[in-house]
Write an enzyme that holds these catalytic residues in place. Structure first.
Site: not given
Ligand code: GLY
Length: 552
Positions: A355, A394, A446
């Site tokens: 991210t 995701e 993270g």
């Molecule tokens: N893909 C990491 C988050 O959205 O927390």
């Protein structure tokens, strides 16, 4: 704690602009746009799109994210939710095998793991509703970067090696990111002509240039040819949502942060409301750390049970955000002993690693904190032919089966179960801080540890420190399950570890550092702007003069 949108009273304008992001080319792209007369929102488009090119392992137009905005002219605060959505054909058990076992590979690699991207619609929305320049102008630096290429440095190299074996399954994707020999060498130049073309179509046609026409067609064809379930209707139906930020009052700091479908704001509200029940200033650093860990444990527990896409599930926000509830939760925290996670109220089960984050402040006082993602490094490691669009994975942020950990070890239940058109619960926590004479902008990638990292950054802001200190602060984390305090390599001294063990905490030291925070501080009382990029990454922070007269 309350939900509200009114910012603190009118404030002077910052003497300088600032941008902090995970890559020098992205910071420069934002600066170019501010110097061309754009505002922070135009600069955010330029930075996000440039990151999509030079940091494909972290975010991109095949992904999604959250843009937290503060408009100086009227104090308007909002979060553009450009989080990905599950396709209509998604089912609750799509990642389970015939025996009901979770098959991680299916939710991590290839287009079955991809949700419908939100970032392109987010960029168009930013330009249409908040920017001063055309989308075409703001996307120009990214198009140039994709055309001319960028040089592979250590971070890219490490991420590419990490995902190499998954990526080589898709040779045309590997050819883009690993080169013809399937190894991205240090110093190699990565050019992305197809991505440049897709960005150009987005710039010229807005959402139609990505979600429909040639690119929409190629996205669907590529996804479906490799086991994915997207349809053109999924692309047509994608829309961003503007959501009211969560506002937390902690020790005189007004924290403006991400609402669901991020779990960050609600979890931080719960944790900070718990911390408010203690006199942290009167405690030794070890006791304070123990209390912060206990607050994290309780907040992440509720994350697992209650949080999900607010358009699909009832979230008991009033309860989770209330001070009375925090008092109740704080009631069983012992100063001396860890609470085993299993001793907390059981969860009612009725059935990043990567991210990116960047922060922008312009000389009008407009602010952007944006955290964007493709989830795991290089997302689904899959690019539909002819698009240059690296798809996210995701879908792994849903809880594929109750209480089965996702790639970040996070558990969840029905609130975050897979459903058609639903947004997976996120931990991304772009945040603004205000005290009346100090304004902070921060966030970090993270995975599950985003929330604890932002909390630690806020506690450092509360101590009066500057961004250089927030981004350096040593990181520790508790997420309820597994019941352990994780900390980054060297994050706790031997004495600090001993103290926590004596209080009954189980500890696990990571084999490396984590996080990549990019932060800005505007000290209104001193008329001073400073910014910092996390020394763990390769980002850059820039503070520079841009005259308001220069702006259109
Ligand atoms: N893909 C990491 C988050 O959205 O927390």
């Amino acid at each position: 704690m309350q939900m509200a949108v009114a910012a603190l009273g009118s404030v002077p304008a910052p003497p300088q602009a600032a941008i902090a992001s995970a890559h020098p080319a992205a910071t420069s792209a934002g600066r170019e746009i501010l110097e061309a007369g754009g505002n922070a929102f135009d600069a955010a488009i330029a930075v996000a799109a440039a990151l999509a090119v030079v940091e494909p392992y972290s975010s991109g137009i095949g992904g999604g994210g959250f843009f937290l905005l503060h408009r100086a002219a009227d104090g308007h605060e909002t979060m553009i939710d450009a989080r990905e959505k599950a396709p209509a054909a998604a089912t609750v058990d799509m990642y389970l095998d015939e025996r009901g076992e979770f098959v991680r590979e299916r939710s991590l690699n290839g287009p079955l793991s991809s949700a419908i991207p939100g970032t392109p619609a987010g960029l168009v929305h930013l330009a249409d509703h908040y920017g001063r320049l055309s989308l075409k102008e703001s996307l120009e630096p990214a198009i140039r970067l994709a055309t001319n290429g960028f040089i592979v440095k250590a971070r890219y190299h490490r991420m590419a090696r990490f995902r190499q074996s998954a990526m080589v399954v898709y040779p045309s994707t590997a050819a883009i990111f690993l080169g013809d020999d399937n190894h991205a060498e240090l110093g190699e130049v990565i050019k992305q002509p197809d991505l440049a073309n897709t960005l150009r179509l987005l710039a010229e046609q807005g959402t139609a240039g990505f979600y429909r026409g040639e690119i929409g067609y190629r996205l669907i064809a590529g996804v479906r040819a490799h086991g994915g379930i997207w349809t053109q209707k999924d692309l047509n139906d994608y829309e961003v949502v503007e959501r009211e930020p969560v506002i937390i009052n902690y020790g005189g700091i007004r924290i403006v942060t991400a609402p669901p479908p991020s779990s960050g704001g609600v979890a931080m509200a719960e944790a900070f409301n718990i911390l408010s029940q203690f006199d942290l200033g009167a405690m030794t650093p070890n006791t304070r750390r123990h209390i912060v860990i206990e607050a994290m444990r309780r907040a992440y527990r509720d994350r697992a049970e209650y949080l999900g896409d607010p358009d699909h599930v009832e979230i008991p926000l009033a309860q989770l955000l209330s001070v009375d509830y925090a008092k109740f939760l704080a009631g069983d925290i012992s100063i001396d002993h860890a609470t085993p996670s299993e001793a907390l109220r059981p969860i009612g089960v009725s059935k990043g690693e990567d991210t990116t984050h960047f922060s922008v402040l312009d000389t009008q006082g407009n602010r952007v904190a944006a955290t964007l993602s493709v989830n795991y490094p290089f997302g689904a490691v899959f690019v539909p032919d002819g698009t240059g669009v690296l798809l996210n994975n995701e879908m792994d942020d849903f809880s594929a089966r109750p209480m089965t950990p996702n790639a970040y070890g996070l558990v969840g239940v029905d609130a975050n179960a897979i459903a058609p058109g639903k947004r997976p619960l996120s931990s991304m926590t772009p945040t603004f801080l205000e005290t009346g004479n100090r304004v902070g902008i921060l966030g970090t990638p993270g995975g599950s540890r985003i929330i604890s990292m932002v909390m630690i950054g806020i506690l450092d802001f509360a101590s009066g420190n500057k961004p250089e200190s927030w981004v350096r602060a040593k990181r520790y984390h508790h997420q309820y399950l597994p019941d352990e305090v994780q900390f980054e390599l060297g994050g706790l001294t031997k004495d600090e570890q001993l103290d926590l063990r004596q209080r009954g905490h189980r500890l696990r030291e990571n084999n490396r550092n984590y996080g990549n925070m990019h932060a800005i501080l505007w000290r209104q009382s001193k008329g001073e702007v400073s910014a910092a990029s996390d020394p763990r990454g390769e980002g850059s922070a820039d503070v520079f003069d841009v005259s308001i007269a220069h702006q259109r």
